[in-house]
Design a protein around this motif. Structure first.
Motif, PDB file in Angstrom:
ATOM      1  N   LYS A 172       1.267 -22.920  15.390  1.00 22.63           N
ATOM      2  CA  LYS A 172       0.922 -21.583  14.896  1.00 22.63           C
ATOM      3  C   LYS A 172       0.249 -20.762  16.003  1.00 22.63           C
ATOM      4  CE  LYS A 172      -1.825 -19.389  11.190  1.00 22.63           C
ATOM      5  NZ  LYS A 172      -2.955 -18.796  11.891  1.00 22.63           N
ATOM      6  N   ALA A 173      -0.680 -21.411  16.728  1.00 16.83           N
ATOM      7  CA  ALA A 173      -1.391 -20.710  17.803  1.00 16.83           C
ATOM      8  C   ALA A 173      -0.486 -20.454  19.001  1.00 16.83           C
ATOM      9  CB  ALA A 173      -2.605 -21.531  18.219  1.00 16.83           C
ATOM     10  N   ASP A 174       0.336 -21.436  19.385  1.00 14.11           N
ATOM     11  CA  ASP A 174       1.199 -21.294  20.555  1.00 14.11           C
ATOM     12  C   ASP A 174       2.227 -20.172  20.389  1.00 14.11           C
ATOM     13  OD1 ASP A 174      -0.149 -23.329  21.766  1.00 14.11           O
ATOM     14  OD2 ASP A 174       1.374 -24.866  21.389  1.00 14.11           O
ATOM     15  N   LEU A 175       2.762 -20.064  19.165  1.00 19.16           N
ATOM     16  CA  LEU A 175       3.790 -19.046  18.921  1.00 19.16           C
ATOM     17  C   LEU A 175       3.217 -17.758  18.352  1.00 19.16           C
ATOM     18  CD1 LEU A 175       6.651 -21.275  17.423  1.00 19.16           C
ATOM     19  CD2 LEU A 175       6.385 -20.475  19.781  1.00 19.16           C
ATOM     20  N   GLY A 176       1.893 -17.738  18.108  1.00 12.38           N
ATOM     21  CA  GLY A 176       1.240 -16.548  17.586  1.00 12.38           C
ATOM     22  C   GLY A 176       1.706 -16.176  16.188  1.00 12.38           C
ATOM     23  N   LEU A 177       1.759 -17.153  15.289  1.00 13.02           N
ATOM     24  CA  LEU A 177       2.294 -16.928  13.954  1.00 13.02           C
ATOM     25  C   LEU A 177       1.197 -16.594  12.950  1.00 13.02           C
ATOM     26  CD1 LEU A 177       4.784 -19.944  13.780  1.00 13.02           C
ATOM     27  CD2 LEU A 177       5.170 -17.666  14.723  1.00 13.02           C
ATOM     28  N   THR A 178       1.575 -15.855  11.925  1.00 13.92           N
ATOM     29  CA  THR A 178       0.694 -15.635  10.780  1.00 13.92           C
ATOM     30  C   THR A 178       0.934 -16.755   9.765  1.00 13.92           C
ATOM     31  OG1 THR A 178       2.322 -14.320   9.569  1.00 13.92           O
ATOM     32  CG2 THR A 178       0.880 -13.151  11.123  1.00 13.92           C
ATOM     33  N   GLU A 205       4.339 -16.432   8.347  1.00 20.11           N
ATOM     34  CA  GLU A 205       5.384 -16.873   9.268  1.00 20.11           C
ATOM     35  C   GLU A 205       5.462 -18.396   9.333  1.00 20.11           C
ATOM     36  OE1 GLU A 205       5.741 -13.229  12.513  1.00 20.11           O
ATOM     37  OE2 GLU A 205       4.067 -14.647  12.684  1.00 20.11           O
ATOM     38  N   ASP A 243      10.207 -19.623  21.529  1.00 24.68           N
ATOM     39  CA  ASP A 243       9.823 -18.512  20.666  1.00 24.68           C
ATOM     40  C   ASP A 243      10.085 -18.869  19.201  1.00 24.68           C
ATOM     41  OD1 ASP A 243      12.624 -18.165  20.323  1.00 24.68           O
ATOM     42  OD2 ASP A 243      12.693 -16.813  22.049  1.00 24.68           O
ATOM     43  N   TYR A 244       9.728 -17.950  18.337  1.00 25.28           N
ATOM     44  CA  TYR A 244       9.821 -18.162  16.897  1.00 25.28           C
ATOM     45  C   TYR A 244      11.258 -18.340  16.399  1.00 25.28           C
ATOM     46  CZ  TYR A 244       8.739 -17.343  11.925  1.00 25.28           C
ATOM     47  OH  TYR A 244       8.603 -17.444  10.564  1.00 25.28           O
ATOM     48  N   GLU A 268      -9.432 -24.245   8.700  1.00 25.89           N
ATOM     49  CA  GLU A 268      -9.722 -22.827   8.500  1.00 25.89           C
ATOM     50  C   GLU A 268     -10.557 -22.531   7.258  1.00 25.89           C
ATOM     51  OE1 GLU A 268      -6.137 -20.542   8.699  1.00 25.89           O
ATOM     52  OE2 GLU A 268      -5.733 -21.104  10.786  1.00 25.89           O
TER      53      GLU A 268
END
Length: 393
Positions: free
Chosen positions: A39-45, A48, A99-100, A245
């Motif tokens: 999630k952090a590596d690909l910058g996902l919400t 996503e 990438d995503y 989280e």
């Protein structure tokens, strides 16, 4: 060059089939335990991440028409080994996804081969019980949980050593290759099945095209399996993120949610065959799923790391015997019912958790996991509609 020094053919095949169950649990929990890092590596919400998991569910659905054809052409043994090796390569592909969109494609393919392996290995387990008339399905499913536990412990250790997902998945790939090698020479050869006897609960109407329409009992089994695996899959997919989280656990402690859940499932499944003999499959599923719902509700209402781990342990204990019991019941309805129920299990395992992601994205992960508790309640209700084998004696 024999892999097995074991002379007992039942034990030799049991170890080989158990290696497949372990490989599937290990591969699945390996990437699930690193969802926070992916999630952090690909910058996902959160939404996503839910779509990423849904991609695996789409792949599982796509495998439905393929599995019967591949089973006929390759046999369950070859299909299982091929699927295990493909899942190993896909784990490496996910680690290297730039990438995503690429990650989505990898997860679709992952879902396809998870569906293939799930049906093939359960067909092997059912064939083993039938050939030797000995109960073993619960223990085989215990090795799936053992694989998840091993993956969680490896993830925790690799997290402490390096933040590299590629390094972690590279080590995991070696473990998967070793498990496939262990399984290779001990799997059962597919036999032409004897004429299957239809029980009253297994009466199924055939259409003109030759397809079998599932009976009402089979549909209840499908429902129980789908919601049961939603509960099980949610713990693998979302427990680490919940601890990190919501409960504010450290990065090293976050994978321990999977470890506690899987560890409890392993212990419970080692004893599950005895519980089934003593109380019957119906009661084991009914009260087990109720315990899972109550334990998870306690964790969400109380909050904190300790409560979460206790709740996850209750889910592991309660859900441990659900899928083995339903698989055994489905096998007694015939091979087509078994394939359909196994397919629904794959769907619940892979397609259910993304729905939690959508809820988490629109509200919170607490509400997402509340849906999991509700799913466990549904399993309890379904268990009252299934015709279980009566307890002997």
């Amino acid at each position: 060059m024999r892999v097995f020094p074991v002379r007992d053919p039942f034990q030799r095949s049991q170890v080989a089939i158990a290696a497949l169950f372990c490989a599937l649990g290990f591969q699945y929990a390996t990437w699930a335990s690193r969802i926070p890092a992916i999630k952090a590596d690909l910058g996902l919400t959160a939404a996503e991440v839910g779509v990423l998991l849904m991609a695996a569910g789409i792949g599982a659905v796509a495998s439905f028409p393929l599995v019967p054809l591949l089973m006929k052409r390759l046999g369950s043994a070859r299909l299982a080994l091929l699927s295990a090796l493909c899942l190993t390569l896909l784990l490496l592909a996910l680690a290297l996804a730039p990438d995503y969109p690429v990650a989505l494609l990898v997860m679709v393919a992952d879902g396809v081969f998870v569906g293939c392996l799930n049906v093939a290995m359960n067909a092997q387990g059912t064939a083993l019980e039938t050939r030797y008339t000995r109960n073993t399905m619960a223990r085989l499913h215990a090795t799936f949980s053992a694989g998840s536990l091993l993956a969680a412990l490896l993830a925790s250790g690799m997290n402490a050593a390096t933040s590299s997902v590629a390094a972690h998945f590279g080590v995991a790939a070696v473990v998967l290759v070793l498990l496939a090698a262990l399984a290779r020479t001990g799997l059962l050869q597919d036999e032409a099945p004897a004429a299957e006897q239809e029980t009253e609960g297994a009466k199924e109407r055939r259409s003109r095209a030759g397809w079998t329409l599932p009976s009402r009992v089979t549909l209840w089994m499908c429902c129980a399996m789908a919601f049961g695996t939603v509960t099980e899959g949610a713990m693998n997919d979302w427990s680490a993120l919940y601890l990190r989280e919501v409960a504010k656990a450290t990065a090293e402690l976050a994978p321990m949610g999977i470890a506690v859940f899987s560890g409890m499932m392993v212990l419970a499944r080692l004893f599950a065959d005895g519980w089934r003999s003593r109380w019957g499959d119906g009661r084991v599923v009914l009260f087990g799923s109720a315990l899972a719902a109550a334990g998870l509700a306690f964790a969400l209402l109380t909050g904190g790391v300790v409560a979460a781990l206790i709740g996850f342990a209750c889910v592991g204990l309660g859900c441990a015997a659900v899928t083995p019991c339903v698989y055994v019941a489905a096998a007694k309805q015939g091979s087509e019912a078994l394939a359909l129920v196994a397919a629904m299990g794959t769907t619940g395992l892979l397609a259910g958790p993304p729905l939690i992601g959508f809820v988490a994205g629109s509200s919170s992960l607490v509400w997402g996991l509340a849906l999991v508790a509700a799913a466990a309640v549904v399993v309890s209700l379904c268990s009252t509609r299934i015709q279980w084998t009566p307890v002997s004696g």
